[in-house]
Design a protein around this motif. Structure first.
Motif, PDB file in Angstrom:
ATOM      1  N   TYR A  68      28.053  46.097  54.371  1.00  0.00           N
ATOM      2  CA  TYR A  68      26.586  46.128  55.035  1.00  0.00           C
ATOM      3  C   TYR A  68      26.932  45.058  56.313  1.00  0.00           C
ATOM      4  O   TYR A  68      27.679  44.569  56.408  1.00  0.00           O
ATOM      5  N   LYS A 115      26.929  50.815  54.114  1.00  0.00           N
ATOM      6  CA  LYS A 115      26.043  51.398  53.259  1.00  0.00           C
ATOM      7  C   LYS A 115      24.526  51.273  54.059  1.00  0.00           C
ATOM      8  O   LYS A 115      23.779  52.047  53.970  1.00  0.00           O
ATOM      9  N   ALA A 129      31.593  47.995  48.781  1.00  0.00           N
ATOM     10  CA  ALA A 129      30.279  48.243  49.701  1.00  0.00           C
ATOM     11  C   ALA A 129      30.420  47.065  50.749  1.00  0.00           C
ATOM     12  O   ALA A 129      30.645  46.328  50.648  1.00  0.00           O
ATOM     13  N   VAL A 146      28.164  39.016  46.436  1.00  0.00           N
ATOM     14  CA  VAL A 146      28.350  39.642  47.660  1.00  0.00           C
ATOM     15  C   VAL A 146      28.875  38.333  48.573  1.00  0.00           C
ATOM     16  O   VAL A 146      28.527  37.070  48.468  1.00  0.00           O
ATOM     17  N   ALA A 188      30.039  43.223  47.345  1.00  0.00           N
ATOM     18  CA  ALA A 188      29.813  43.929  48.529  1.00  0.00           C
ATOM     19  C   ALA A 188      30.108  42.805  49.651  1.00  0.00           C
ATOM     20  O   ALA A 188      30.085  41.376  49.440  1.00  0.00           O
ATOM     21  N   GLN A 217      23.877  44.918  44.854  1.00  0.00           N
ATOM     22  CA  GLN A 217      25.401  44.396  44.426  1.00  0.00           C
ATOM     23  C   GLN A 217      24.907  42.909  43.910  1.00  0.00           C
ATOM     24  O   GLN A 217      24.045  42.123  44.975  1.00  0.00           O
TER      25      GLN A 217
END
Length: 329
Positions: free
Chosen positions: A96, A132, A94, A12, A69, A9
């Motif tokens: 992380y 992810k 998304a 972020v 993300a 992405q």
């Protein structure tokens, strides 16, 4: 490890707690080049509706798009908050995680449970939003105070009680420490327990509930003390209570294992507590349903089950538990 961070992405948001070393945060920023970096309060002080609202507003102000993300950096509380923000913003972007504590690596960052607390109880608001990717840099564990490392070991020991009995001796081994020769292998096996369970049952329709062994009392202890008792310490105490209940319900006596862990963990002493003060929080536990509160107990090592326990037995076990852990030092 930071050189291996790769996120496809372009936009972020990096979320991290205020108690992380600034040098480490800057190293992650240099690797990810985030659109926006958001500092939140440390530990459970970040898991509130107010903090969540502020984070969501900052994501919007930074124009993080639907294909952007969120990266959660830090301990379990920060990644819980970051994950819920990712699940909520634009109905889901998304996510992380980059956990920096033992508790985060073994438990909070794995499995997709995200959320915040309410005054009425722990983790009562949240969503299932799997990350992810999860990056675990065990070098960060060397920066933790010893008490914080031992606190985080509770979840690894719990995985031993419910699924992989080999973890019990390994967690209590002198080599289970930052830089220890068996640390990474033990962590990998502890993480594998949770990863396997959540792969089979993401939304806790069945066996995922077993991961809550010890957590019914643990979350109550956190809530009734306004989080003066940390999560890992609370889980240590809660596992012993669940072991007492398991024995009283006809299971094997596993209290020697839970007492051995408490002796190793050396949790902070508990304040004076009464069953009447703690029980309402246990009754609001996430495993409760229309029939009442349910507990994860053990028939024996690696043999968990979910059941209801009569209140008189809960009270009796609480009195025994309190007499045992009144001064774990």
């Amino acid at each position: 490890m930071l050189s291996q961070l790769q996120i496809p992405q372009r936009h972020v948001a990096l979320i991290y707690p205020a108690d992380l070393p600034r040098q480490f945060v800057e190293a992650v920023q240099a690797s990810l080049s985030p659109t926006v970096t958001i500092e939140v309060p440390a530990r459970d002080d970040c898991k509130t509706l107010g903090v969540l609202g502020g984070v969501l507003s900052m994501l919007a102000a930074a124009n993080i798009p639907r294909d952007g993300a969120v990266v959660g950096l830090g301990g379990g509380a920060a990644t819980d908050l970051a994950g819920f923000a990712a699940a909520s913003y634009l109905r889901g972007v998304a996510f992380y995680t980059l956990p920096t504590t033992l508790l985060g690596m073994v438990d909070a960052a794995v499995g997709g449970k995200t959320g915040i607390n309410l005054p009425e109880g722990k983790n009562l608001v949240g969503a299932f939003h799997p990350p992810k990717a999860v990056w675990c840099d065990t070098d960060t564990l060397a920066t933790l105070p010893d008490a914080v490392f031992r606190e985080g070991a509770a979840e690894a020991y719990k995985h031993g009680l419910i699924a992989d009995a080999s973890l019990l001796a390994r967690v209590l081994s002198p080599e289970f420490r930052p830089g220890g020769v068996n640390l990474e292998a033990t962590l990998a096996d502890a993480i594998a327990v949770k990863a396997g369970v959540v792969t089979r049952d993401l939304t806790e329709q069945g066996e995922r509930a077993y991961l809550n062994f010890g957590h019914t009392l643990a979350h109550a202890l956190e809530a009734v003390t306004d989080h003066a008792v940390t999560h890992g310490d609370a889980v240590g105490y809660g596992m012993h209570y669940a072991a007492v209940l398991s024995r009283e319900m006809g299971g094997a006596d596993l209290t020697p294992h839970t007492l051995a862990f408490l002796a190793w963990q050396r949790p902070a002493p508990l304040p004076p507590l009464t069953f009447e003060a703690v029980m309402p929080y246990m009754a609001r536990d996430k495993k409760a349903d229309a029939g009442g509160v349910r507990f994860v107990l053990l028939h024996g090592l690696a043999r968990p089950y979910l059941t209801r326990v009569p209140e008189d037995l809960l009270r009796k076990a609480f009195q025994e538990w309190q007499g045992t852990v009144g001064d774990p030092h």
